[in-house]
Design a protein around this motif. Structure first.
Motif, PDB file in Angstrom:
ATOM      1  N   UNK A 220     -68.480 -30.723  41.721  1.00  0.00           N
ATOM      2  CA  UNK A 220     -67.280 -31.539  41.923  1.00  0.00           C
ATOM      3  C   UNK A 220     -67.594 -32.763  42.774  1.00  0.00           C
ATOM      4  N   UNK A 221     -66.929 -33.862  42.435  1.00  0.00           N
ATOM      5  CA  UNK A 221     -66.997 -35.071  43.253  1.00  0.00           C
ATOM      6  C   UNK A 221     -65.803 -35.104  44.192  1.00  0.00           C
ATOM      7  N   UNK A 222     -66.024 -35.591  45.402  1.00  0.00           N
ATOM      8  CA  UNK A 222     -64.941 -35.818  46.357  1.00  0.00           C
ATOM      9  C   UNK A 222     -64.801 -37.323  46.559  1.00  0.00           C
ATOM     10  N   UNK A 223     -63.574 -37.815  46.436  1.00  0.00           N
ATOM     11  CA  UNK A 223     -63.305 -39.242  46.602  1.00  0.00           C
ATOM     12  C   UNK A 223     -62.087 -39.444  47.490  1.00  0.00           C
ATOM     13  N   UNK A 224     -62.065 -40.531  48.280  1.00  0.00           N
ATOM     14  CA  UNK A 224     -60.873 -40.830  49.068  1.00  0.00           C
ATOM     15  C   UNK A 224     -59.804 -41.488  48.202  1.00  0.00           C
ATOM     16  N   UNK A 225     -58.562 -41.339  48.600  1.00  0.00           N
ATOM     17  CA  UNK A 225     -57.455 -41.902  47.825  1.00  0.00           C
ATOM     18  C   UNK A 225     -57.529 -43.429  47.731  1.00  0.00           C
ATOM     19  N   UNK A 226     -58.244 -44.045  48.644  1.00  0.00           N
ATOM     20  CA  UNK A 226     -58.363 -45.497  48.676  1.00  0.00           C
ATOM     21  C   UNK A 226     -59.409 -46.035  47.713  1.00  0.00           C
ATOM     22  N   UNK A 227     -60.232 -45.155  47.161  1.00  0.00           N
ATOM     23  CA  UNK A 227     -61.335 -45.586  46.302  1.00  0.00           C
ATOM     24  C   UNK A 227     -61.791 -44.401  45.470  1.00  0.00           C
ATOM     25  N   UNK A 228     -61.185 -44.228  44.302  1.00  0.00           N
ATOM     26  CA  UNK A 228     -61.455 -43.042  43.478  1.00  0.00           C
ATOM     27  C   UNK A 228     -61.795 -43.445  42.043  1.00  0.00           C
ATOM     28  N   UNK A 229     -62.902 -44.163  41.848  1.00  0.00           N
ATOM     29  CA  UNK A 229     -63.214 -44.630  40.488  1.00  0.00           C
ATOM     30  C   UNK A 229     -63.618 -43.529  39.516  1.00  0.00           C
ATOM     31  N   UNK A 230     -64.187 -42.411  40.011  1.00  0.00           N
ATOM     32  CA  UNK A 230     -64.570 -41.362  39.073  1.00  0.00           C
ATOM     33  C   UNK A 230     -63.338 -40.651  38.534  1.00  0.00           C
ATOM     34  N   UNK A 231     -62.364 -40.398  39.392  1.00  0.00           N
ATOM     35  CA  UNK A 231     -61.111 -39.812  38.911  1.00  0.00           C
ATOM     36  C   UNK A 231     -60.465 -40.719  37.873  1.00  0.00           C
ATOM     37  N   UNK A 232     -60.498 -42.032  38.130  1.00  0.00           N
ATOM     38  CA  UNK A 232     -59.945 -42.986  37.173  1.00  0.00           C
ATOM     39  C   UNK A 232     -60.745 -42.983  35.881  1.00  0.00           C
ATOM     40  N   UNK A 233     -62.058 -42.837  35.986  1.00  0.00           N
ATOM     41  CA  UNK A 233     -62.908 -42.827  34.802  1.00  0.00           C
ATOM     42  C   UNK A 233     -62.675 -41.580  33.962  1.00  0.00           C
ATOM     43  N   UNK A 234     -62.550 -40.429  34.623  1.00  0.00           N
ATOM     44  CA  UNK A 234     -62.241 -39.204  33.884  1.00  0.00           C
ATOM     45  C   UNK A 234     -60.905 -39.341  33.156  1.00  0.00           C
ATOM     46  N   UNK A 235     -59.916 -39.933  33.824  1.00  0.00           N
ATOM     47  CA  UNK A 235     -58.595 -40.094  33.212  1.00  0.00           C
ATOM     48  C   UNK A 235     -58.644 -41.027  32.005  1.00  0.00           C
ATOM     49  N   UNK A 236     -59.483 -42.063  32.101  1.00  0.00           N
ATOM     50  CA  UNK A 236     -59.573 -43.050  31.022  1.00  0.00           C
ATOM     51  C   UNK A 236     -60.562 -42.651  29.935  1.00  0.00           C
ATOM     52  N   UNK A 237     -61.479 -41.735  30.275  1.00  0.00           N
ATOM     53  CA  UNK A 237     -62.496 -41.342  29.322  1.00  0.00           C
ATOM     54  C   UNK A 237     -63.630 -42.339  29.191  1.00  0.00           C
ATOM     55  N   UNK A 238     -63.772 -43.212  30.177  1.00  0.00           N
ATOM     56  CA  UNK A 238     -64.840 -44.215  30.174  1.00  0.00           C
ATOM     57  C   UNK A 238     -65.064 -44.696  31.609  1.00  0.00           C
ATOM     58  N   UNK A 239     -66.210 -45.313  31.844  1.00  0.00           N
ATOM     59  CA  UNK A 239     -66.481 -45.880  33.160  1.00  0.00           C
ATOM     60  C   UNK A 239     -65.435 -46.933  33.480  1.00  0.00           C
ATOM     61  N   UNK A 240     -64.793 -46.781  34.646  1.00  0.00           N
ATOM     62  CA  UNK A 240     -63.633 -47.616  34.949  1.00  0.00           C
ATOM     63  C   UNK A 240     -63.660 -48.149  36.369  1.00  0.00           C
ATOM     64  N   UNK A 241     -62.928 -49.248  36.566  1.00  0.00           N
ATOM     65  CA  UNK A 241     -62.656 -49.759  37.901  1.00  0.00           C
ATOM     66  C   UNK A 241     -61.466 -49.019  38.482  1.00  0.00           C
ATOM     67  N   UNK A 242     -61.446 -48.943  39.816  1.00  0.00           N
ATOM     68  CA  UNK A 242     -60.316 -48.325  40.498  1.00  0.00           C
ATOM     69  C   UNK A 242     -59.396 -49.431  40.995  1.00  0.00           C
ATOM     70  N   UNK A 243     -58.228 -49.502  40.422  1.00  0.00           N
ATOM     71  CA  UNK A 243     -57.253 -50.512  40.845  1.00  0.00           C
ATOM     72  C   UNK A 243     -56.692 -50.151  42.217  1.00  0.00           C
ATOM     73  N   UNK A 244     -56.537 -51.133  43.044  1.00  0.00           N
ATOM     74  CA  UNK A 244     -55.966 -50.890  44.369  1.00  0.00           C
ATOM     75  C   UNK A 244     -56.980 -50.453  45.403  1.00  0.00           C
ATOM     76  N   UNK A 245     -58.285 -50.675  45.116  1.00  0.00           N
ATOM     77  CA  UNK A 245     -59.326 -50.306  46.084  1.00  0.00           C
ATOM     78  C   UNK A 245     -59.061 -50.988  47.419  1.00  0.00           C
ATOM     79  N   UNK A 246     -59.315 -50.251  48.499  1.00  0.00           N
ATOM     80  CA  UNK A 246     -59.256 -50.865  49.824  1.00  0.00           C
ATOM     81  C   UNK A 246     -60.251 -50.177  50.753  1.00  0.00           C
ATOM     82  N   UNK A 247     -60.736 -50.930  51.698  1.00  0.00           N
ATOM     83  CA  UNK A 247     -61.713 -50.416  52.656  1.00  0.00           C
ATOM     84  C   UNK A 247     -61.042 -49.438  53.604  1.00  0.00           C
ATOM     85  N   UNK A 248     -61.839 -48.485  54.106  1.00  0.00           N
ATOM     86  CA  UNK A 248     -61.332 -47.510  55.070  1.00  0.00           C
ATOM     87  C   UNK A 248     -62.500 -47.002  55.900  1.00  0.00           C
ATOM     88  N   UNK A 249     -62.231 -46.020  56.766  1.00  0.00           N
ATOM     89  CA  UNK A 249     -63.322 -45.430  57.540  1.00  0.00           C
ATOM     90  C   UNK A 249     -64.267 -44.615  56.662  1.00  0.00           C
TER      91      UNK A 249
END
Length: 341
Positions: A220-249
């Motif tokens: 399993x991959x763990x991603x923060x809510x501020x930057x979750x491109x793999x979750x977005x990619x799984x949902x889209x079925x292709x390599x994807x950008x994560x909309x709304x990315x923002x920097x965090x700790x």
């Protein structure tokens, strides 16, 4: 120095988006080859139980915080650098990083006697910048956008020498895979492993080893809510950008996108991406400090938080390993985060 010299890199390791799993040189054999020399620069890290309520799953922490640079990156960096010939090393190496890969490549380069420079994101914490300088590397600061562009293109006109890519490199991934060998040796009946996703090199290496040695184990991959491109990619079925990315700790995980060259590996080998909140990551940092006296940086805390999440509980796993990928965080920021939980 000419532009061609600045863009010196190994064409055989620069990957095109249409490459498949069969064209990548990542296997149990390449991981075992890495294991023969990785401990020249890295250490074998322990699995430590995270004691929780009786009756729940057994959760173990894989403490990559104990590496000489405080993160797992030395494994892949050393395996990549040790394969370079003398002429290439003499011209120097460079990487692009939020801090941990920079330290890994800097230490590997120093051991190999090569000059090193790093393109570092301007969000990197001071503790990582100080460590890079102590290792003798030259720091070139850049915006996140410029750094991510270098990651995607495998090149930067500002950087001299050979690029050691921080994750999209077969030798780097194979070095990371030595973590998987250690997990199986120490916990043969592990049924789930969770690691943070930055670019995917850590997950791909571990998954390759586990797929060969214990195919029933889920990754399993763990991603923060501020930057979750793999979750977005799984949902889209292709390599994807994560909309709304923002920097965090959580500076060591959560890129803006999944690279097209990494997507076949992650799609095939990773079961799911678990997205955690920043609050849950901060609580996981405090829990690790309280229960096992370990300082986990934000990316590592995402893996711990994912192991404790309802989403993981739904899968019914009984023996779970969370890879605590690093512990390089400014102490003042760490104290602020855990004190606010």
């Amino acid at each position: 120095m000419t532009g061609a010299e600045r863009r010196d890199y190994d064409d055989s390791l620069t990957l095109s988006p249409d490459q498949t799993l069969t064209t990548r040189q990542i296997s149990l054999e390449t991981i075992r080859d890495a294991a023969r020399t990785v401990y020249d620069a890295a250490v074998r890290t322990p699995l430590v139980p995270l004691r929780l309520d009786p009756g729940g799953p057994e959760i173990y922490l894989k403490l990559e915080t104990l590496q000489p640079i405080g993160s797992f990156k030395i494994r892949g960096a050393w395996n990549a650098v040790r394969h370079l010939d003398a002429a290439t090393l003499a011209r120097g190496v460079w990487t692009v990083s939020a801090g941990n890969a920079a330290q890994g490549v800097a230490l590997a380069a120093r051991r190999a006697g090569a000059p090193c420079s790093v393109l570092v994101m301007d969000t990197a914490p001071k503790t990582k910048l100080d460590a890079i300088e102590r290792l003798g590397a030259t720091i070139v600061k850049a915006s996140y956008e410029e750094c991510w562009q270098a990651v995607e293109r495998h090149r930067s006109d500002r950087m001299p020498g050979r690029l050691v890519h921080p994750f999209d490199d077969d030798r780097f991934i194979s070095g990371n895979g030595t973590i998987g060998l250690e997990i199986v040796a120490d916990l043969p009946d592990v049924d789930a492993v969770i690691a943070p996703l930055g670019g995917g090199g850590l997950l791909a290496g571990i998954a390759c080893a586990l797929r060969a040695l214990r195919p029933e184990t889920r990754i399993y991959a763990a991603e923060p809510e501020t930057a979750a491109p793999l979750a977005a990619s799984f949902a889209a079925g292709r390599a994807s950008y994560f909309e709304g990315w923002r920097a965090s700790f959580v500076d060591g995980a959560g890129g803006k996108s999944v690279l097209e060259t990494m997507w076949p590996l992650l799609r095939e080998w990773v079961s799911d991406a678990i997205v955690v909140s920043l609050d849950d990551a901060a609580r996981a940092m405090r829990l690790a400090a309280d229960r096992v006296h370990v300082i986990a940086e934000g990316a590592a805390a995402c893996a711990i938080a994912a192991a404790l999440s309802p989403a993981m509980a739904e899968h019914g796993h009984r023996k779970i390993v969370a890879v605590v990928s690093g512990g390089n965080i400014d102490l003042a920021r760490f104290a602020q985060l855990v004190g606010a939980c």
